[in-house]
Design an enzyme around this catalytic site. Sequence first.
Site, short mmCIF file in Angstrom:
data_model
loop_
_atom_site.label_atom_id
_atom_site.label_comp_id
_atom_site.label_asym_id
_atom_site.label_seq_id
_atom_site.Cartn_x
_atom_site.Cartn_y
_atom_site.Cartn_z
CG HIS A 19 -1.98 1.04 1.22
ND1 HIS A 19 -3.20 0.86 1.81
CD2 HIS A 19 -2.01 2.29 0.69
CE1 HIS A 19 -3.93 1.95 1.65
NE2 HIS A 19 -3.21 2.85 0.97
CG HIS A 21 -1.20 6.10 -2.75
ND1 HIS A 21 -2.24 5.84 -3.61
CD2 HIS A 21 -1.61 5.70 -1.51
CE1 HIS A 21 -3.25 5.33 -2.92
NE2 HIS A 21 -2.89 5.22 -1.66
CG HIS A 199 -7.60 3.11 -0.93
ND1 HIS A 199 -6.83 2.47 -1.85
CD2 HIS A 199 -6.78 4.01 -0.29
CE1 HIS A 199 -5.59 2.95 -1.79
NE2 HIS A 199 -5.54 3.89 -0.85
CD GLU A 202 -7.86 6.50 4.26
OE1 GLU A 202 -6.87 7.18 4.60
OE2 GLU A 202 -8.24 6.42 3.07
CG ASP A 280 -1.68 5.76 2.62
OD1 ASP A 280 -1.86 5.62 1.40
OD2 ASP A 280 -2.55 6.23 3.38
CG ASP A 281 -0.11 8.93 0.22
OD1 ASP A 281 0.06 9.04 -1.00
OD2 ASP A 281 -1.14 8.46 0.74
#
Length: 337
Positions: A19, A21, A199, A202, A280-281
Amino acid sequence: MTTPPSDDTLLALPKAELHLHIEGTLEPDLAFELAGRNGVELPYASVEELAAQYDFSDLQSFLDLYYATMAVLRTEDDFAELTRRYLRTAAAQGVRHAELFFDPQAHVARGVPIEAVIDGIGGALAEAERDLGVSGGLILCFLRDQPVESADAVLTAALTRPERLLGVGLDSAEVGYPPELFAGVFARAKDAGLHAVAHAGEEGPPSYIVQALDLLGVERVDHGIRAAEDPELMARLAADGIPLTVCPLSNVRLRTVPDLSAHPLLRLDAAGVRVTVNSDDPAYFGGYVGDNYLAIRDALGVTAEQAERFARTSIDASFAPTARKAELQAAVDAWRS
């Protein structure tokens, strides 16, 4: 191992990241470097001023900055350099396989050819396999707050590069955009031989997770932490072996949990749900995947045994070939000994 694992131990643990990005690895210094290269004027005077913006109240406030800064990504070389920098950092934190999300709609809308996006990221991944021993692939994510017709169009364009793609996913603003909207485009992707993830759960409700499973046919649920609110759903996830790609530091930064000590990661694990740990980011959320492992050790008391289980699950839940999974599990065996 009964004592808390050390920093070096957790960072050395071989793991897959499922996961991530790639646009979310755009660190402020690289953003300014690419802005200068491409003649893009950022609305910030300095790297420090941009970094100071990384204080989010919710998912939407993050997305506003995320889409603004990705304007500096213009060429195949830009996407390759972004990916190279992520992979070097990830490899230093134990990542041996990485499945990278990318958001082509956000780029083609700015006039960037989808081929430049896919070839830049994919080329850097090929370099990493050769030079760093990190395998991986690309997962094309549809922006759920954009029209479904746009998702259909970008899938058609991306299928000119089928050898680069592992699968499709669904991301961006969750609330108000249920998975059911994208059932048709996911069916097309699966007919083309692509894996499916999405996703869900969340900020959106547990029912979005159910829709992702039943209507999109996903093999993994990205985030999925709100499953902890629904015992029946947790039991289903456990019984069916559906993995969750959990992102602890992201959940804190976007305030989907009040703090890391309240994170449901261990409750999900105790219920038999297959969980993985991801970043994630990471440029925006305060840490790469190894940093997330360190954070859950400190806040939740995660042991070496639990960390090993999360890492093994990440390998098993990946879309890597069977032989590669066996290599990676053997690397975890060596770490354990």
